[in-house]
Motif scaffolding. Structure first.
Motif, PDB file in Angstrom:
ATOM      1  N   CYS A 308       0.840  -1.199   0.000  1.00 18.75           N
ATOM      2  CA  CYS A 308       0.000   0.000   0.000  1.00 18.75           C
ATOM      3  C   CYS A 308       0.878   1.253   0.000  1.00 18.75           C
ATOM      4  N   ILE A 309       1.882   1.259   0.863  1.00 22.15           N
ATOM      5  CA  ILE A 309       2.786   2.407   0.966  1.00 22.15           C
ATOM      6  C   ILE A 309       3.527   2.610  -0.348  1.00 22.15           C
ATOM      7  N   GLU A 310       3.993   1.520  -0.944  1.00 21.04           N
ATOM      8  CA  GLU A 310       4.737   1.617  -2.200  1.00 21.04           C
ATOM      9  C   GLU A 310       3.866   2.208  -3.313  1.00 21.04           C
ATOM     10  N   ALA A 311       2.622   1.740  -3.411  1.00 22.57           N
ATOM     11  CA  ALA A 311       1.723   2.250  -4.450  1.00 22.57           C
ATOM     12  C   ALA A 311       1.375   3.721  -4.206  1.00 22.57           C
ATOM     13  N   ALA A 312       1.169   4.096  -2.948  1.00 19.97           N
ATOM     14  CA  ALA A 312       0.839   5.492  -2.632  1.00 19.97           C
ATOM     15  C   ALA A 312       2.032   6.407  -2.913  1.00 19.97           C
ATOM     16  N   GLU A 313       3.237   5.936  -2.635  1.00 19.99           N
ATOM     17  CA  GLU A 313       4.438   6.733  -2.951  1.00 19.99           C
ATOM     18  C   GLU A 313       4.561   6.942  -4.464  1.00 19.99           C
ATOM     19  N   GLN A 314       4.201   5.899  -5.228  1.00 18.87           N
ATOM     20  CA  GLN A 314       4.212   6.038  -6.686  1.00 18.87           C
ATOM     21  C   GLN A 314       3.159   7.056  -7.127  1.00 18.87           C
ATOM     22  N   ALA A 315       2.013   7.054  -6.435  1.00 20.43           N
ATOM     23  CA  ALA A 315       0.957   8.024  -6.736  1.00 20.43           C
ATOM     24  C   ALA A 315       1.472   9.447  -6.537  1.00 20.43           C
ATOM     25  N   ILE A 316       2.196   9.663  -5.454  1.00 19.91           N
ATOM     26  CA  ILE A 316       2.741  11.003  -5.177  1.00 19.91           C
ATOM     27  C   ILE A 316       3.719  11.412  -6.268  1.00 19.91           C
ATOM     28  N   GLU A 317       4.575  10.478  -6.662  1.00 16.17           N
ATOM     29  CA  GLU A 317       5.566  10.771  -7.697  1.00 16.17           C
ATOM     30  C   GLU A 317       4.888  11.138  -9.018  1.00 16.17           C
ATOM     31  N   VAL A 318       3.869  10.351  -9.387  1.00  7.70           N
ATOM     32  CA  VAL A 318       3.125  10.627 -10.626  1.00  7.70           C
ATOM     33  C   VAL A 318       2.397  11.966 -10.519  1.00  7.70           C
ATOM     34  N   GLY A 319       1.794  12.191  -9.359  1.00  3.96           N
ATOM     35  CA  GLY A 319       1.061  13.441  -9.160  1.00  3.96           C
ATOM     36  C   GLY A 319       1.950  14.660  -9.264  1.00  3.96           C
ATOM     37  N   ARG A 320       3.145  14.585  -8.700  1.00  6.40           N
ATOM     38  CA  ARG A 320       4.084  15.706  -8.785  1.00  6.40           C
ATOM     39  C   ARG A 320       4.516  15.940 -10.238  1.00  6.40           C
ATOM     40  N   GLU A 321       4.804  14.843 -10.937  1.00  4.94           N
ATOM     41  CA  GLU A 321       5.315  14.966 -12.301  1.00  4.94           C
ATOM     42  C   GLU A 321       4.268  15.554 -13.233  1.00  4.94           C
ATOM     43  N   TYR A 322       3.022  15.120 -13.056  1.00 10.59           N
ATOM     44  CA  TYR A 322       1.975  15.549 -13.990  1.00 10.59           C
ATOM     45  C   TYR A 322       1.042  16.589 -13.375  1.00 10.59           C
ATOM     46  N   ARG A 323       1.494  17.207 -12.264  1.00 13.85           N
ATOM     47  CA  ARG A 323       0.802  18.329 -11.655  1.00 13.85           C
ATOM     48  C   ARG A 323      -0.656  18.018 -11.343  1.00 13.85           C
ATOM     49  N   ALA A 324      -0.849  16.919 -10.617  1.00 13.00           N
ATOM     50  CA  ALA A 324      -2.197  16.530 -10.214  1.00 13.00           C
ATOM     51  C   ALA A 324      -2.714  17.477  -9.135  1.00 13.00           C
ATOM     52  N   ASP A 325      -4.011  17.455  -8.928  1.00 10.48           N
ATOM     53  CA  ASP A 325      -4.627  18.269  -7.883  1.00 10.48           C
ATOM     54  C   ASP A 325      -4.016  17.902  -6.527  1.00 10.48           C
ATOM     55  N   TYR A 326      -3.801  18.941  -5.698  1.00  9.59           N
ATOM     56  CA  TYR A 326      -3.170  18.717  -4.398  1.00  9.59           C
ATOM     57  C   TYR A 326      -3.990  17.769  -3.520  1.00  9.59           C
ATOM     58  N   LYS A 327      -5.295  17.722  -3.718  1.00  8.78           N
ATOM     59  CA  LYS A 327      -6.132  16.841  -2.903  1.00  8.78           C
ATOM     60  C   LYS A 327      -5.770  15.378  -3.144  1.00  8.78           C
ATOM     61  N   HIS A 328      -5.452  15.024  -4.392  1.00 13.25           N
ATOM     62  CA  HIS A 328      -5.080  13.643  -4.704  1.00 13.25           C
ATOM     63  C   HIS A 328      -3.738  13.296  -4.061  1.00 13.25           C
ATOM     64  N   ILE A 329      -2.810  14.240  -4.094  1.00  7.71           N
ATOM     65  CA  ILE A 329      -1.504  14.008  -3.469  1.00  7.71           C
ATOM     66  C   ILE A 329      -1.684  13.888  -1.955  1.00  7.71           C
ATOM     67  N   ALA A 330      -2.525  14.743  -1.387  1.00 10.60           N
ATOM     68  CA  ALA A 330      -2.786  14.682   0.058  1.00 10.60           C
ATOM     69  C   ALA A 330      -3.412  13.348   0.441  1.00 10.60           C
ATOM     70  N   LYS A 331      -4.300  12.845  -0.409  1.00  8.19           N
ATOM     71  CA  LYS A 331      -4.942  11.554  -0.120  1.00  8.19           C
ATOM     72  C   LYS A 331      -3.911  10.430  -0.082  1.00  8.19           C
ATOM     73  N   ALA A 332      -2.975  10.463  -1.023  1.00  9.52           N
ATOM     74  CA  ALA A 332      -1.930   9.430  -1.053  1.00  9.52           C
ATOM     75  C   ALA A 332      -1.087   9.484   0.217  1.00  9.52           C
ATOM     76  N   MET A 333      -0.729  10.693   0.645  1.00  9.68           N
ATOM     77  CA  MET A 333       0.072  10.844   1.861  1.00  9.68           C
ATOM     78  C   MET A 333      -0.710  10.391   3.092  1.00  9.68           C
ATOM     79  N   GLY A 334      -2.000  10.732   3.127  1.00 15.89           N
ATOM     80  CA  GLY A 334      -2.837  10.295   4.239  1.00 15.89           C
ATOM     81  C   GLY A 334      -2.950   8.778   4.304  1.00 15.89           C
TER      82      GLY A 334
END
Length: 578
Positions: A308-334
């Motif tokens: 779960c942690i590994e997939a969420a970290e990948q989500a953060i990386e993808v979100g940063r690279e493609y400038r996803a909404d901050y709410k999605h990045i926050a959800k991954a961190m949460g």
């Protein structure tokens, strides 16, 4: 405070309204908040070009390309700025570079065509595009309406008030011309005023007929032989990416279908199937942060917290690279925080909850954070417990107290409380220290804590009485004295109790001697506690009985509640001692 996206939206609105100065200001504010967002520099570059500030526009365009080298629009902005600076050879090279990244870009192709034409005209010794732009700007200066009226081709245009309004707007600000270039009458008037009216094959009647045709019919707008600058471009309202080809679009559609299947399986708690579908979707479109977030959610439900942690970290990386909404990045961190919480790693869980809240302040994450912080504090306190070390700290405190080092003694008693929070002696001793330091309310709190742990701890009552005495709360001090008497079964503390009671009554007598009964009543009425006692019907009856039979007071004093109220009235000077 506005976010970068909100400021960008305001800039876009200002640009669309032709207020380029305001647009630049909004984009600049947004850049201060998000200095790595290439779209903001691109939009500001377009605004600068609209104001013919081509040097500034070029700087912003170069920053855009630096931040996103594969983005075709950045090269378009740079080419437009170079075009405005009449650096046609560099503009050609820039547009060619952009086409390497997006060969099908109509915008780049058009820019390249214009730049090549300008370069060719320059080589032939013709007037530069900058001169042509100045001619267009100057065309609407002076008595324009009279000139239009004098020309048979353009005179009929003046019958339309809307056309007249547009002309006056261009006169007020020549830069507004770009807003009306879709009106063929403005184009005809411009070239006629420039002395180039025969560029057009159509006469005024033809244009009037065109404007009367249904809008479903297309008309061919005459094009000027050359242009001073590229056509205005629309602001990016989203984080734009290069135009996708059909194959990429198909993959995105397929990814969305796989995601829907994964969502359905997840809701049905068919986690293996959900995982298969989300993986299929990611293979088709790995740039969508929600797919990685959903995958992390599946692993969490399966109890596979590391995955779960590994997939969420990948989500953060993808979100940063493609400038996803901050709410999605926050959800991954949460989600990472919750996974660490399940792994009983409170420090890591708290770290990621805090990081999530810096991205987006979600109520559920804040609640989880507060609960974990409380749990961690409790664990730290539990790990710190040690009765032996607590006793040692209290003994050190006793020695310091005897040496009148009250602040140092207080610190040792506090350490003893941390080590042995259920030992009432630690609170009683610290109360004695706090009284010496004139921290009287805190001393009273420690006394109350002591008797909550051991109601028979007589010294806690006498120390509370002394603290209240120093605060001149004589009635409450006498209540504490009565509690001490009640629990001092063996009379070991009788002398101290009697001494405290004596000094309380002595202070009350001295206080009452300085005020008349009338003054005492006036002050009592201003004191909510005393006023409440006087308003009590039972106390009113008792006071009447005491006036007719003073011995009745002895019986009433046997009731602790009534005795306490009488002590309040005595301390206030309402009831006088004989």
């Amino acid at each position: 405070m506005s976010t970068a996206n909100e400021l960008k939206a305001k800039g876009n609105e200002a640009f669309a309204a032709g207020n380029h100065t305001a647009a630049i200001d909004f984009f600049s504010q947004a850049i201060e908040l998000d200095p790595t967002n290439h779209v903001l520099y691109s939009n500001r570059s377009a605004s600068q070009s609209s104001l013919k500030k081509y040097t500034e526009a070029l700087a912003d365009a170069e920053k855009t390309v630096e931040l996103m080298p594969t983005w075709a629009k950045g090269y378009s902005r740079k080419g437009a700025a170079l075009f405005g600076l009449q650096e046609y050879a560099l503009a050609v090279a820039t547009y060619q570079d952009g086409l390497k990244h997006d060969p099908e870009s109509a915008l780049l192709k058009k820019g390249l065509s214009d730049a090549e034409a300008a370069l060719e005209q320059e080589k032939d010794g013709g007037a530069g595009y900058g001169d042509f732009a100045n001619q267009m700007s100057n065309a609407f200066q002076g008595d324009v309406l009279a000139k239009i009226m004098a020309n048979p081709k353009t005179a009929p245009f003046l019958a339309d008030p809307e056309f007249v309004r547009k002309v006056r707007d261009i006169q007020a600000n020549p830069e507004n011309m770009s807003k009306y270039m879709d009106d063929q009458r403005i184009t005809v008037a411009m070239f006629t005023l420039m002395g180039m009216g025969d560029v057009f094959a159509k006469g005024a009647d033809d244009f009037m007929n065109d404007t009367a045709k249904p809008k479903t019919q297309s008309t061919t707008q005459p094009k000027p032989a050359s242009k001073a600058e590229p056509e205005p471009e629309v602001m990016e309202t989203e984080e734009e990416v290069p135009e996708e080809d059909k194959e990429a679009a198909t993959k995105k559609t397929q990814a969305a279908e796989a995601k829907d299947k994964g969502n359905a399986a997840y809701k049905a708690r068919q986690f293996d199937e959900a995982l298969v579908q989300y993986n299929n979707a990611i293979e088709l479109d790995s740039t969508d942060i929600t797919l990685w977030n959903n995958k992390a959610a599946v692993y969490f439900e399966m109890g596979k917290y590391d995955e779960c942690i590994e997939a969420a970290e990948q989500a953060i990386e993808v979100g940063r690279e493609y400038r996803a909404d901050y709410k999605h990045i926050a959800k991954a961190m949460g989600r990472i925080g919750t996974a660490y919480s399940k792994k009983d790693n409170l420090d890591k869980a708290i770290e990621f909850y805090n990081r999530s809240l810096t991205e987006h302040r979600a109520a559920d994450v804040l609640t989880k954070l507060r609960a974990l912080e409380k749990l961690r504090k409790q664990r730290e306190e539990d790990e710190y417990l040690d009765d032996e070390k607590g006793n040692a700290a209290r003994e050190r405190g006793n020695e310091l107290f005897k040496a009148a080092k009250f602040a140092e003694a207080q610190a040792e008693y506090s350490e003893a409380i941390k080590r042995s929070p259920k030992d009432p002696r630690n609170y009683a001793n610290r109360a004695a220290c706090l009284t010496k330091l004139i921290a009287l309310p805190d001393a009273i709190k420690d006394c109350d804590k002591c008797v909550s742990l051991d109601p028979t701890y007589v010294k806690a009552y006498t120390r509370k009485a002394n603290a209240l005495f120093l605060m001149r709360e004589y009635a409450e001090a006498l209540d504490a004295v009565e509690e001490a008497k009640l629990h001092d079964k063996e009379k070991k503390n009788a002398a101290e109790i009697d001494q405290t009671e004596y000094k309380c009554y002595n202070a009350i007598t001295e206080q009452n001697s300085r005020q008349t009964p009338e003054q005492a009543i006036a002050r009592a009425q201003a004191n909510p506690k005393i006023a409440a006692v006087l308003a009590n019907p039972i106390m009113q009856n008792i006071l009447q009985q005491m006036q007719s039979d003073p011995r009745a007071a002895r019986e009433h004093l046997k009731n602790p509640a009534i005795a306490s109220n009488l002590r309040k009235l005595i301390a206030a000077g309402i009831v006088r001692m004989g």
